[in-house]
Scaffold this active site. Structure first.
Site, PDB file in Angstrom:
ATOM      1  N   ALA A 113       0.851  -1.199   0.000  1.00  0.00           N
ATOM      2  CA  ALA A 113       0.000   0.000   0.000  1.00  0.00           C
ATOM      3  C   ALA A 113       0.883   1.244   0.000  1.00  0.00           C
ATOM      4  CB  ALA A 113      -0.898  -0.017   1.228  1.00  0.00           C
ATOM      5  N   ASN A 114       0.288   2.408   0.031  1.00  0.00           N
ATOM      6  CA  ASN A 114       1.051   3.645   0.212  1.00  0.00           C
ATOM      7  C   ASN A 114       0.301   4.550   1.181  1.00  0.00           C
ATOM      8  OD1 ASN A 114      -0.690   5.550  -1.375  1.00  0.00           O
ATOM      9  ND2 ASN A 114      -0.171   4.101  -3.004  1.00  0.00           N
TER      10      ASN A 114
END
Ligand code: CTP
Length: 412
Positions: A205-206
């Protein structure tokens, strides 16, 4: 805002028909003259008397009743807007294919007024390829679509297909008829960070929260645009007509393929993963097997794809999250991805970018650079949408000069 507007409210045969009564009441309260039209199936769910009492005139259902020999053309021609809530799969299909078999579908085919369709049905029906194709057809013809939402459906089921809330339907009607500077424009906005599966429980994810993208979507809707928001974030999105929740870059790409071609403006504020695991496991990897080797592959650059495929006149806006060389990198992305505007932010600066309620950006176009100092994400959204509106009017002037060579000769 709706004072003096004549709105035909079409009510289809679904359990959500009871909410049409509330839509009618709110439209009347906002000053509209509401002409209620029910299908025969709608009468299984609500009584004529109820809707008539809360509309501006008695319910009509039949092509052949009353003294007027051609009610469908008269109602279609005199309406400022037609709103269908709930729109069933059958009404959507009839409208998409020009099949006019009752008063409501005749009005829909006979009108030149804007049409707002508010679908409501079971998830299985909403996701059926026939309904998906019909909705794509209607959208490509400029029909405005509100909802459906996700929630409890008839029979206790849970899923997509719930009629949009009456207040959102009325807000959308208001926006379509409204005097907002973006009325009549279709926006597609992406928001949030994509999540790419490693296995059945883990993702890459970010840090993007989606707040900035949601703020831009709401600001465009507030100013009258018909907004489709494609998001990974579970945040509210006030006024947005159509929301698509996604998780991965591939899902975002699918939603963009469907909605971007007909958009006037596309804003890619999502932080799309650049790499994803090649072959995610569909089970949970166990730690006893030791650290896994995760092979990554590049995701497609969605913004660059849009830049290559866009139609003339469409405005494309990208974001650039940078930690170094902000302006040089932003200008590089502007050219490489063939877009009109890059909203650049230095995500290493205090209070800026991911997860903060505030942001500071530089809005870069081929001809200009505008710095917007630290402010709330709502204020940043206003500045970004202001610049989009300005750019859009420049694009339209350029289009007009191409079409009209006399104007082109005399233009400064
Ligand atoms: N973007 C995209 N598809 C990707 C990656 C990025 O559409 N696979 C879009 C983002 O939505 C954003 C813009 O491209 O509007 C720039 O994203 P950013 O992460 O800043 O740049 P990248 O192109 O990924 O380049 P780099 O990571 O090297 O800075």
């Amino acid at each position: 805002m709706l004072a003096g507007k004549r709105i035909v409210l079409g009510v289809g045969g679904g359990i959500a028909a009871y909410k049409a009564v509330e839509v009618s009441r709110r439209l009347v309260d906002a000053g509209a003259h509401v002409v209620p039209v029910m299908t025969a199936a709608a009468e299984h769910f609500i009584g004529r008397t109820t809707l008539s009492a809360l509309a501006s005139e008695p319910v009509r259902m039949d092509l052949w009743e009353g003294p007027d020999p051609i009610p469908h053309t008269r109602l279609g021609q005199t309406a400022d807007l037609i709103c269908v809530a709930p729109a069933t799969a059958r009404i959507i299909s009839a409208f998409a294919h020009g099949y006019s078999h009752d008063l409501l579908t005749n009005i829909l085919i006979a009108t030149r007024a804007p049409v707002v369709v508010c679908p409501a049905m079971h998830t299985e029906m909403w996701e059926h390829p026939a309904v998906v194709d019909n909705m794509t057809l209607l959208r490509s013809r400029g029909v405005h679509v509100v909802g459906p939402g996700v929630g409890r459906l008839a029979g206790g089921d849970l899923g997509a297909g719930r009629l949009a809330d009456p207040e959102h339907i009325v807000a959308a009607v208001d926006a379509v008829l409204g005097s907002g500077d973006l009325a009549g424009l279709r926006f597609v906005v992406t928001a949030g960070g994509t999540r790419e599966p490693i296995d059945a429980v883990r993702v890459i994810a970010n840090r993007s929260s989606g707040q900035q993208g949601h703020a831009i979507a709401s600001e465009a809707a507030r100013r009258g645009a018909d907004v489709t928001l494609i998001t990974t974030a579970s945040l509210p999105a006030d006024g947005v007509a159509h929301r698509i929740d996604v998780e991965t870059a591939a899902q975002m790409e699918g939603a963009l393929n469907e909605h971007a071609p007909s958009a006037d403006v596309v804003v890619m504020s999502a932080a799309v993963a650049d790499f994803r695991p090649v072959d995610p496991a569909n089970y949970k990897l166990k730690k006893d097997a030791g650290p896994p080797a995760i092979m990554l592959e590049a995701t497609p650059d969605l913004l660059a794809q849009l830049g290559r495929q866009r139609r003339p006149g469409q405005v494309l806006v990208g974001f650039a999250a940078e930690t170094d060389d902000l302006l040089a990198n932003a200008r590089g992305k502007l050219e490489r991805k063939q877009v009109d505007m890059i909203v650049a932010n230095d995500v290493a600066a205090p209070g800026v970018g991911f997860s903060h309620p505030t942001n500071a950006v530089t809005i870069v176009t081929a001809a200009s650079e505008r710095e917007v100092p630290l402010a709330s994400k709502a204020d940043i959204a206003t500045a970004v949408v202001d610049e989009i509106a300005r750019l859009r009017s420049t694009v339209r002037q350029a289009e007009a000069r191409r079409v009209d060579p006399i104007q082109s000769d005399t233009a400064p």
